[in-house]
Motif scaffolding. Structure first.
Motif, PDB file in Angstrom:
ATOM      1  N   ALA C 152      -3.605 -10.256  -9.787  1.00 26.97           N
ATOM      2  CA  ALA C 152      -3.629 -11.172 -10.929  1.00 26.97           C
ATOM      3  C   ALA C 152      -2.562 -10.833 -11.969  1.00 26.97           C
ATOM      4  O   ALA C 152      -2.061 -11.710 -12.657  1.00 26.97           O
ATOM      5  CB  ALA C 152      -5.007 -11.180 -11.580  1.00 26.97           C
ATOM      6  N   VAL C 153      -2.232  -9.572 -12.104  1.00 29.72           N
ATOM      7  CA  VAL C 153      -1.249  -9.175 -13.123  1.00 29.72           C
ATOM      8  C   VAL C 153       0.177  -9.256 -12.596  1.00 29.72           C
ATOM      9  O   VAL C 153       1.102  -8.787 -13.226  1.00 29.72           O
ATOM     10  CB  VAL C 153      -1.536  -7.747 -13.656  1.00 29.72           C
ATOM     11  N   GLU C 154       0.352  -9.875 -11.435  1.00 28.40           N
ATOM     12  CA  GLU C 154       1.657 -10.029 -10.792  1.00 28.40           C
ATOM     13  C   GLU C 154       2.410  -8.717 -10.725  1.00 28.40           C
ATOM     14  O   GLU C 154       3.503  -8.571 -11.297  1.00 28.40           O
ATOM     15  CB  GLU C 154       2.477 -11.098 -11.527  1.00 28.40           C
ATOM     16  N   PRO C 155       1.831  -7.743 -10.039  1.00 29.73           N
ATOM     17  CA  PRO C 155       2.463  -6.429 -10.002  1.00 29.73           C
ATOM     18  C   PRO C 155       3.743  -6.446  -9.171  1.00 29.73           C
ATOM     19  O   PRO C 155       3.904  -7.287  -8.287  1.00 29.73           O
ATOM     20  CB  PRO C 155       1.400  -5.568  -9.319  1.00 29.73           C
ATOM     21  N   LYS C 156       4.615  -5.501  -9.501  1.00 23.28           N
ATOM     22  CA  LYS C 156       5.840  -5.357  -8.720  1.00 23.28           C
ATOM     23  C   LYS C 156       5.551  -4.567  -7.452  1.00 23.28           C
ATOM     24  O   LYS C 156       6.271  -4.645  -6.477  1.00 23.28           O
ATOM     25  CB  LYS C 156       6.891  -4.608  -9.545  1.00 23.28           C
ATOM     26  N   VAL C 157       4.504  -3.727  -7.535  1.00 24.38           N
ATOM     27  CA  VAL C 157       4.167  -2.846  -6.429  1.00 24.38           C
ATOM     28  C   VAL C 157       2.660  -2.903  -6.235  1.00 24.38           C
ATOM     29  O   VAL C 157       1.916  -2.914  -7.205  1.00 24.38           O
ATOM     30  CB  VAL C 157       4.567  -1.384  -6.767  1.00 24.38           C
ATOM     31  N   LEU C 158       2.230  -2.940  -4.985  1.00 28.41           N
ATOM     32  CA  LEU C 158       0.794  -2.937  -4.717  1.00 28.41           C
ATOM     33  C   LEU C 158       0.416  -1.619  -4.040  1.00 28.41           C
ATOM     34  O   LEU C 158       1.032  -1.232  -3.042  1.00 28.41           O
ATOM     35  CB  LEU C 158       0.438  -4.121  -3.814  1.00 28.41           C
ATOM     36  N   LEU C 159      -0.550  -0.919  -4.622  1.00 27.20           N
ATOM     37  CA  LEU C 159      -0.963   0.376  -4.078  1.00 27.20           C
ATOM     38  C   LEU C 159      -2.415   0.274  -3.646  1.00 27.20           C
ATOM     39  O   LEU C 159      -3.261  -0.203  -4.396  1.00 27.20           O
ATOM     40  CB  LEU C 159      -0.806   1.464  -5.143  1.00 27.20           C
ATOM     41  N   LEU C 160      -2.698   0.713  -2.422  1.00 27.83           N
ATOM     42  CA  LEU C 160      -4.066   0.602  -1.914  1.00 27.83           C
ATOM     43  C   LEU C 160      -4.542   1.958  -1.400  1.00 27.83           C
ATOM     44  O   LEU C 160      -3.895   2.564  -0.539  1.00 27.83           O
ATOM     45  CB  LEU C 160      -4.145  -0.426  -0.778  1.00 27.83           C
ATOM     46  N   ASP C 161      -5.645   2.441  -1.949  1.00 25.87           N
ATOM     47  CA  ASP C 161      -6.170   3.751  -1.564  1.00 25.87           C
ATOM     48  C   ASP C 161      -7.270   3.564  -0.522  1.00 25.87           C
ATOM     49  O   ASP C 161      -8.325   3.032  -0.841  1.00 25.87           O
ATOM     50  CB  ASP C 161      -6.730   4.453  -2.808  1.00 25.87           C
ATOM     51  N   GLU C 162      -7.010   3.993   0.681  1.00 23.54           N
ATOM     52  CA  GLU C 162      -7.965   3.833   1.797  1.00 23.54           C
ATOM     53  C   GLU C 162      -8.618   2.456   1.739  1.00 23.54           C
ATOM     54  O   GLU C 162      -9.838   2.319   1.612  1.00 23.54           O
ATOM     55  CB  GLU C 162      -9.067   4.912   1.724  1.00 23.54           C
ATOM     56  N   PRO C 163      -7.823   1.404   1.862  1.00 20.48           N
ATOM     57  CA  PRO C 163      -8.377   0.076   1.582  1.00 20.48           C
ATOM     58  C   PRO C 163      -9.512  -0.326   2.520  1.00 20.48           C
ATOM     59  O   PRO C 163     -10.331  -1.151   2.154  1.00 20.48           O
ATOM     60  CB  PRO C 163      -7.175  -0.851   1.753  1.00 20.48           C
ATOM     61  N   PHE C 164      -9.565   0.244   3.691  1.00 22.63           N
ATOM     62  CA  PHE C 164     -10.611  -0.176   4.627  1.00 22.63           C
ATOM     63  C   PHE C 164     -11.606   0.935   4.914  1.00 22.63           C
ATOM     64  O   PHE C 164     -12.451   0.817   5.790  1.00 22.63           O
ATOM     65  CB  PHE C 164      -9.973  -0.648   5.936  1.00 22.63           C
ATOM     66  N   GLY C 165     -11.485   2.028   4.156  1.00 22.88           N
ATOM     67  CA  GLY C 165     -12.256   3.241   4.464  1.00 22.88           C
ATOM     68  C   GLY C 165     -13.749   3.052   4.402  1.00 22.88           C
ATOM     69  O   GLY C 165     -14.492   3.661   5.163  1.00 22.88           O
ATOM     70  N   ALA C 166     -14.237   2.162   3.494  1.00 28.17           N
ATOM     71  CA  ALA C 166     -15.678   2.069   3.299  1.00 28.17           C
ATOM     72  C   ALA C 166     -16.289   0.903   4.077  1.00 28.17           C
ATOM     73  O   ALA C 166     -17.403   0.505   3.818  1.00 28.17           O
ATOM     74  CB  ALA C 166     -15.973   1.907   1.805  1.00 28.17           C
ATOM     75  N   LEU C 167     -15.550   0.360   5.029  1.00 27.10           N
ATOM     76  CA  LEU C 167     -16.054  -0.822   5.739  1.00 27.10           C
ATOM     77  C   LEU C 167     -16.462  -0.466   7.164  1.00 27.10           C
ATOM     78  O   LEU C 167     -15.965   0.495   7.745  1.00 27.10           O
ATOM     79  CB  LEU C 167     -14.960  -1.888   5.785  1.00 27.10           C
ATOM     80  N   ASP C 168     -17.332  -1.288   7.752  1.00 30.06           N
ATOM     81  CA  ASP C 168     -17.690  -0.980   9.142  1.00 30.06           C
ATOM     82  C   ASP C 168     -16.611  -1.507  10.095  1.00 30.06           C
ATOM     83  O   ASP C 168     -15.761  -2.311   9.731  1.00 30.06           O
ATOM     84  CB  ASP C 168     -19.093  -1.483   9.497  1.00 30.06           C
ATOM     85  N   ALA C 169     -16.664  -1.024  11.323  1.00 29.80           N
ATOM     86  CA  ALA C 169     -15.534  -1.150  12.251  1.00 29.80           C
ATOM     87  C   ALA C 169     -15.040  -2.587  12.429  1.00 29.80           C
ATOM     88  O   ALA C 169     -13.834  -2.829  12.435  1.00 29.80           O
ATOM     89  CB  ALA C 169     -15.910  -0.552  13.602  1.00 29.80           C
ATOM     90  N   LYS C 170     -15.964  -3.532  12.526  1.00 26.84           N
ATOM     91  CA  LYS C 170     -15.563  -4.902  12.841  1.00 26.84           C
ATOM     92  C   LYS C 170     -14.827  -5.532  11.648  1.00 26.84           C
ATOM     93  O   LYS C 170     -13.734  -6.089  11.822  1.00 26.84           O
ATOM     94  CB  LYS C 170     -16.815  -5.715  13.178  1.00 26.84           C
ATOM     95  N   VAL C 171     -15.419  -5.381  10.456  1.00 22.68           N
ATOM     96  CA  VAL C 171     -14.806  -5.943   9.249  1.00 22.68           C
ATOM     97  C   VAL C 171     -13.445  -5.303   9.003  1.00 22.68           C
ATOM     98  O   VAL C 171     -12.481  -5.953   8.603  1.00 22.68           O
ATOM     99  CB  VAL C 171     -15.720  -5.691   8.027  1.00 22.68           C
ATOM    100  N   ARG C 172     -13.383  -4.015   9.256  1.00 22.91           N
ATOM    101  CA  ARG C 172     -12.133  -3.258   9.126  1.00 22.91           C
ATOM    102  C   ARG C 172     -10.993  -3.908   9.886  1.00 22.91           C
ATOM    103  O   ARG C 172      -9.905  -4.096   9.366  1.00 22.91           O
ATOM    104  CB  ARG C 172     -12.383  -1.922   9.801  1.00 22.91           C
ATOM    105  N   LYS C 173     -11.262  -4.212  11.160  1.00 24.33           N
ATOM    106  CA  LYS C 173     -10.222  -4.790  12.026  1.00 24.33           C
ATOM    107  C   LYS C 173      -9.774  -6.134  11.492  1.00 24.33           C
ATOM    108  O   LYS C 173      -8.576  -6.410  11.398  1.00 24.33           O
ATOM    109  CB  LYS C 173     -10.782  -4.956  13.444  1.00 24.33           C
ATOM    110  N   GLU C 174     -10.756  -6.986  11.122  1.00 23.92           N
ATOM    111  CA  GLU C 174     -10.421  -8.313  10.616  1.00 23.92           C
ATOM    112  C   GLU C 174      -9.566  -8.205   9.367  1.00 23.92           C
ATOM    113  O   GLU C 174      -8.543  -8.864   9.248  1.00 23.92           O
ATOM    114  CB  GLU C 174     -11.702  -9.072  10.235  1.00 23.92           C
ATOM    115  N   LEU C 175     -10.026  -7.317   8.441  1.00 24.14           N
ATOM    116  CA  LEU C 175      -9.372  -7.238   7.140  1.00 24.14           C
ATOM    117  C   LEU C 175      -7.955  -6.708   7.238  1.00 24.14           C
ATOM    118  O   LEU C 175      -7.077  -7.119   6.491  1.00 24.14           O
ATOM    119  CB  LEU C 175     -10.187  -6.369   6.194  1.00 24.14           C
ATOM    120  N   ARG C 176      -7.732  -5.788   8.159  1.00 28.68           N
ATOM    121  CA  ARG C 176      -6.375  -5.228   8.174  1.00 28.68           C
ATOM    122  C   ARG C 176      -5.389  -6.238   8.743  1.00 28.68           C
ATOM    123  O   ARG C 176      -4.230  -6.270   8.338  1.00 28.68           O
ATOM    124  CB  ARG C 176      -6.343  -3.879   8.874  1.00 28.68           C
TER     125      ARG C 176
END
Lengths: 298, 276, 359
Positions: C152-176
C-alpha cells in the motif's frame, strides 16, 4: 498484589471434558465444594452483608442523613479529588514504564521491574511516614514549606502523594506482562509503514492493550479511593478538610456512631462491588479477544 | 559515527520519565527513612527496635500473618481447585467475589469484621458461650489478616491448575495411580511453586496491613498491638526517629520478602515450561 | 543496481550473526536468502529494512547510502513471518494504515484511500474480506493481507521474512506460485528469507545461500543446485550421499574403488569428501563390464510416488547409500530387500578437506 495479573486472561473453563479417570467421586466433590463455599461465605459474604445490615439498622432516614452530612460530603469530594489526580498520573507512568521495558533491551531492566513493585511491599503506614519525613515540620523541606506557607502534610497534597505511592505499580504491573507477550512485531510493522512514535503508540500499542489498561485503571481507582493507612498518617484528620471517606468512617466509628460509620462504609462497599463487576466484565472481554486470536491461529 | 541502537522510537523519553517518576515518588521518599535513622547511633537504633513492646508487636504481626497465610494456602488451594475443576450454581459470581478483599477498602473490612466477631455480633455471639473471644484478641488479628490475604493464593494457583493437561493425569491413572496418588504425586508438585508464591504474597501483604486490623485488634500493648500501629503511635507522639527506626526494620524485611517472591515467581515460571 | 549490501557485520553479544556480508540485488529481481535457522538471513533482512542496525558496513538503495536512514524513510515493504497484522483493525484499516499515517500534505483523501485499498485487496483477491478482523482469517489469507498492506505504501523494495513458514504444505505451494506470478506482474525488487530449499529454488530468480553468517554461494537456482561450490551448499540443497575419500591424480578413491573425476589432476593423496545425488546412483543386477562401482545389498525399498527410493548397504562398508530410480527401471531390476546388486555413482563431486575445513 502482582499475583492477580496472571489469572486475568485465562479462560474460566476446563479445556478437556473430565472423565472418570481424572475426576473424583461425587461425595468428594460435594465435600470439597461445600468446604470451599463455607470458607468463602464466612470471609466474603458475611462481612459484606454485615456492612449493609449495620448501615440500615437504624432505618433508611438515618442512613441518608449520615450521607448528606456536610463532613461526609466533603470526605466524598476529597476521595474523588485524590483519585482523579493519582489515577491519570499512574496511568501515564504505567504506559511509559511498560513501553521502555517491553520494547527495548537495556541493562538493569529486571532491577527496574523489581523497583516498580516496591510500593506493594511497603506497609501503607510507612508510605505515609516517608512523606512526613520529607514534607513534615521537622522534615527535609519542613522549614522551607513553613516559610512559604505551603502545606503538604496534614493537607490535600500529602493525601494525593500518599495515594499515588500506594497505587503506583498497578497499571505498570498489568501492562508489562501483556505487552511482553504481544512482542513488538506490530509496532515494527507500523514503523515500516511510515508511522511516527506517537502514531504507533496511539493507533497500535494502546488499542492492543486496552483491556489490560482498563483493568489497571480500575484497580488503581479502587485502591486510591479506599486507601486508609497511608492517608491516615498524612491527613491530620481534620473534619470536612482533610478526611477521605475511609478516614471519615474511622472517625464516626471511634465516636460510636456506628450507623453513620457503616452508612459511609456501605458506599465504599458499593464501590468495591462495582469494581468487581467492571473487573469481571473486562476480564471477559480480554479472554474473549484472546480466545478469538487463539482459535484463528490454529 | 553515532549509531541508532534502538529502532522503535521513544526509548529515552519513556525510560527517562519512568526513572524520574520512580525516583520522585518512591526511591527518594523511601531513602528518607534510611537517612533519618543515621541521626542516631546503631546502639540507640537497636535499643529502640528491641524494646519489649516492639518485640511483642513483631511476634504478633509475623505470627498472625504466618497463620493467616497458612490458612489461605489451604483454603485458597481448595477454592482454586473447586473453581477450576467443578461446576456448581453461582460459580462465576463466586469467582468474581474472590477479589473482594482487593477491592474493599481495608477500613470497611475492619469495622465489618469487628461487628461480626464482637461478643454481640453474628458470629461472636455464638462463640461467646464457648469461651472463644475473637474481637480485641490476637485471634481477631488472624481473622483480619486471613481476609485481606484471601485472593492471593487463589489467583496464583488458579491459572496453573487451568493449564494442567488432563493427559498427564490420565497417564497417571493408566499407570495404576489412584486419585489421591495422582493428586499428591502429579498435581501438587505442579502447583507447588504457585502455591508457595501465593503464600508469600499473602504473608507480605499481611505484615504491612493496618486498616483492617486496628478495629478488631483492640490494640492492647504487649498483647494485640501490631507493628504498623507502633509506628503510628510513635508518630503521634512526635517520636519521628523511633517511628522511622521501627519502619526501617519492617522495610528491610519487606524488601527481603519481595526478593524472595521474585525468586519464587521465576522458579514457578521455569517449572511451568518455557513455551510461553 | 537497486540494493547494495557492503561488508555488513552484526554481532549479538558473543554470537556473530553476520560476518562481512556483501551482496548486490539488481532492480526488479526476486531474490531468496536461503539457509538453516540461525544462519543470519533474517538479521540481514531486518538490517536492510532498518529494523536492526549493523555494527559496521553499509546499505545502498539505488546508489544512495541508506544505512543511517530511519526505517520509515526507507520506503521498504516488510512482510513479517507471523504477519504482524494489527489485530484490532479490520482488513481494510490494516491495508489503509500506511496511507493514514502519512503527514497531512502527502496523505491521500478518504476517497483515494478507499480506492487504493480496494485496488490492493483485489490484487490479492481478498476484497470480500475487507470488513473482517485478522483473527477471523486463515493463515493464507492473513499472509496475502500482510502483502497488500506492505504494498500500500508503494515501496521501492519488498522484504518478506519466511513468507510461507507458518502455512501448511498445500497452501504453501499455492501461495508461492501466486507470489511468483505477482512479482512478474509488479516487478518490484524483492528479497525473501526461507529455510526451505524447494521454495527458494522454485520461486526465486537468484538464490543466496547463507551459512553461519556468511554467504556461501550466489546464483540462479539452476547454478546453485547443479554446481554447488561447497560441501555445505551440496548438503543443504537436496538429498545427497556423502563419502569419505582420497583424491589422487584426478581420481577419487572411495573404499576399494577409484572413480575418475574432472578436477584436482595434480593433487596427491589428499583427504576429501565426495558427494553424489541419489538420482546419480545407477543400479544393476549384474556387474557392469565398463563401469567402476560397488557391490551392495538392498536394505529398504519405498516405491510410493513417481520415484522409487532405495536404501543400499555397501559390501565393504556399513554406511547406507540412498538411490532414486524411475518406476520403469525399478520394475526392470525387480528389486527386493536383501538382494545383491551393483551400484555405479555418476557425477561425483569432490571437495578437498583442506579447503573446506568446516564441512
Amino acid at each position: 498484589m502482582s499475583g492477580i495479573s496472571t489469572s486475568q486472561y485465562s479462560h474460566y473453563h476446563s479445556k478437556v471434558a473430565r472423565n472418570r479417570a481424572t475426576s473424583e467421586p461425587a461425595w468428594v466433590r460435594y465435600l470439597l465444594i461445600g468446604t470451599a463455599l463455607s470458607f468463602l461465605s464466612l470471609f466474603l459474604f458475611v462481612p459484606l452483608a454485615a456492612v449493609f445490615t449495620e448501615a440500615l439498622r437504624k432505618g433508611f432516614d438515618t442512613y441518608v442523613t449520615a450521607l448528606v452530612d456536610p463532613d461526609a460530603l466533603a470526605a466524598i469530594k476529597l476521595t474523588f479529588i485524590a483519585a482523579i489526580i493519582a489515577v491519570p498520573l499512574n496511568l501515564v507512568f504505567g504506559v511509559s514504564a511498560a513501553w521502555a521495558i517491553t520494547k527495548f533491551e537495556f541493562k538493569g531492566k529486571s532491577i527496574l521491574i523489581t523497583l516498580i513493585d516496591l510500593p506493594f511491599a511497603v506497609s501503607p503506614v510507612i508510605a505515609g511516614l516517608i512523606y512526613v519525613l520529607i514534607f513534615g515540620l521537622q522534615g527535609w523541606f519542613g522549614s522551607y514549606l513553613v516559610d512559604n506557607d505551603i502545606k503538604i502534610i496534614f493537607a490535600v497534597p500529602g493525601i494525593v502523594l500518599a495515594t499515588i505511592f500506594v497505587t503506583f505499580p498497578f497499571v505498570a504491573r498489568e501492562l508489562i506482562p501483556l505487552m511482553q507477550a504481544q512482542g513488538k512485531d506490530e509496532e515494527e510493522a507500523g514503523l515500516v509503514l511510515g508511522a511516527s512514535g506517537w502514531q504507533i503508540l496511539w493507533r497500535i500499542t494502546l488499542p492492543n492493550v486496552k483491556w489490560g489498561l482498563l483493568y489497571g485503571v480500575i484497580l488503581t481507582n479502587a485502591r486510591a479511593m479506599g486507601e486508609f493507612g497511608a492517608v491516615s498518617v498524612v491527613s491530620g484528620h481534620i473534619r470536612g478538610m482533610t478526611n477521605t471517606m475511609p478516614l471519615h468512617v474511622e472517625i464516626l466509628y471511634n465516636e460510636y456512631n456506628y450507623a453513620a460509620a457503616f452508612a459511609v462504609a456501605s458506599l465504599l462497599a458499593l464501590l468495591a462491588l462495582v469494581t468487581l463487576a467492571l473487573k469481571t466484565y473486562v476480564e471477559w472481554h480480554a479472554a474473549h479477544d484472546a480466545s478469538l486470536a487463539e482459535d484463528a491461529s490454529k | 559515527m553515532a549509531k541508532r541502537k534502538n529502532i522503535l522510537p521513544g526509548f529515552n523519553i519513556s525510560l527517562g520519565f519512568t526513572l524520574l517518576y520512580l525516583s520522585l515518588i518512591v526511591l527518594i521518599p523511601l531513602s528518607a527513612a534510611f537517612i533519618k535513622t543515621t541521626e542516631i547511633s546503631f546502639a540507640e537504633f537497636w535499643q529502640i527496635v528491641t524494646t519489649p513492646r516492639v518485640v511483642a508487636s513483631y511476634k504478633l504481626t509475623f505470627g498472625a500473618s504466618f497463620i493467616g497465610a497458612l490458612i489461605n494456602a489451604v483454603f485458597g488451594l481448595l477454592t482454586a481447585w473447586v473453581l477450576v475443576r467443578y461446576t456448581f450454581p453461582g460459580k462465576k459470581f463466586i469467582d468474581a467475589l474472590v477479589d473482594l478483599p482487593f477491592a474493599l477498602p481495608t477500613a470497611v473490612a475492619g469495622i465489618a469484621l469487628t461487628a461480626i466477631y464482637a461478643n454481640n455480633g453474628w458470629i461472636g455471639a455464638w462463640l461467646e458461650p464457648l469461651g472463644v473471644k475473637v474481637a480485641f484478641t490476637p485471634l481477631g488479628v488472624i481473622i483480619a489478616l486471613t481476609f485481606i490475604g484471601l485472593p492471593f493464593v487463589v489467583r496464583t494457583v488458579q491459572p496453573v491448575l487451568e493449564d494442567l493437561e488432563a493427559e498427564t493425569e490420565e497417564a497417571a491413572a493408566s499407570l495404576g495411580a489412584n486419585r489421591l496418588q495422582t493428586f499428591t504425586k502429579i498435581i501438587l508438585p505442579a502447583v507447588w511453586p504457585a502455591l508457595l508464591t501465593g503464600f508469600a504474597l499473602a504473608f507480605a501483604r499481611a505484615i504491612g496491613e493496618y486498616g483492617s486490623v486496628i478495629f478488631i485488634a483492640g490494640n492492647m500493648p504487649m498483647v494485640s498491638e501490631i507493628t504498623p500501629l507502633i509506628i503510628i503511635t510513635k508518630l503521634e507522639q512526635y517520636d519521628y526517629v523511633g517511628a522511622t527506626a521501627v519502619a526501617v526494620v519492617m522495610l528491610v524485611i519487606s524488601f527481603i520478602l519481595l526478593l524472595a517472591i521474585n525468586g519464587l515467581q521465576w522458579w514457578a515460571n521455569r517449572n511451568n515450561g518455557a513455551e510461553r | 543496481m537497486s540494493i547494495e549490501i557492503r561488508n555488513i557485520k552484526k554481532n549479538f553479544g558473543q554470537f556473530s550473526a553476520l560476518n562481512d556480508v556483501s551482496l548486490d540485488v539488481p532492480s526488479g529481481e526476486l531474490v531468496a536468502l536461503l539457509g538453516p535457522s540461525g544462519c543470519g538471513k533474517t538479521t540481514l533482512l531486518r538490517i536492510i529494512a532498518g529494523l536492526e542496525t549493523p555494527d559496521s558496513g553499509n546499505i545502498l538503495f539505488y546508489g544512495n547510502d541508506a544505512t543511517e536512514r530511519q526505517v520509515r524513510e526507507r520506503e521498504v515493504g516488510f512482510v513479517f513471518q507471523h504477519y504482524a497484522l494489527f489485530r484490532h483493525m479490520t482488513v481494510f484499516e490494516n491495508v489503509a494504515f500506511g496511507l493514514r499515517v502519512r503527514p497531512k500534505q502527502t496523505r491521500p483523501n478518504e476517497a483515494e484511500i478507499k480506492r487504493r485499498v480496494h485496488e490492493l485487496l483485489n490484487l490479492v483477491q481478498l476484497d470480500w474480506l475487507a470488513d473482517r478482523y485478522p483473527p477471523q482469517l486463515s493463515g493464507g489469507q492473513r499472509q496475502r493481507i500482510a502483502l497488500a498492506r506492505a504494498l500500500a505504501v508503494e515501496p521501492k523494495v519488498l522484504l518478506l521474512d519466511e513468507p510461507f513458514g507458518a502455512l501448511d504444505a498445500k497452501v504453501r505451494k499455492e501461495l508461492r506460485r501466486w507470489l511468483r506470478r505477482l512479482h512478474d506482474e509488479l516487478h518490484i525488487t524483492s528479497i525473501f528469507v526461507t529455510h526451505d530449499q524447494e521454495e527458494a529454488l522454485e520461486v526465486a530468480d537468484r538464490v543466496v545461500v547463507i551459512n553461519k553468517g556468511q554467504i556461501e554461494q550466489i546464483g540462479s537456482p539452476q547454478e546453485v543446485y547443479d554446481h554447488p561450490v561447497s560441501p555445505f551448499v551440496y548438503q543443504f540443497l537436496g538429498n545427497v550421499n556423502q563419502f569419505d575419500s582420497q583424491v589422487h591424480n584426478g581420481a577419487a578413491k572411495i573404499g576399494e574403488i577409484s572413480l575418475k573425476i574432472n578436477a584436482h589432476p595434480d593433487t596427491q593423496n589428499s583427504p576429501a569428501l565426495a558427494f553424489v545425488r541419489p538420482h546419480d546412483i545407477e543400479i544393476y543386477n549384474t556387474q557392469h563390464p565398463d563401469k567402476v562401482g560397488f557391490e551392495a545389498i538392498v536394505r529398504y525399498v519405498n516405491a510410493v510416488g513417481p520415484l522409487v527410493r532405495v536404501e543400499l548397504e555397501r559390501a565393504d562398508h556399513t554406511e547406507l547409500i540412498e538411490a532414486e530410480l524411475t518406476q520403469e527401471r525399478f520394475r526392470e531390476l525387480d528389486l527386493t530387500a536383501a538382494q545383491h546388486v551393483f551400484i555405479y555413482p555418476r557425477n561425483v563431486r569432490v571437495f578437498l578437506k583442506e579447503n573446506h575445513a568446516t564441512a
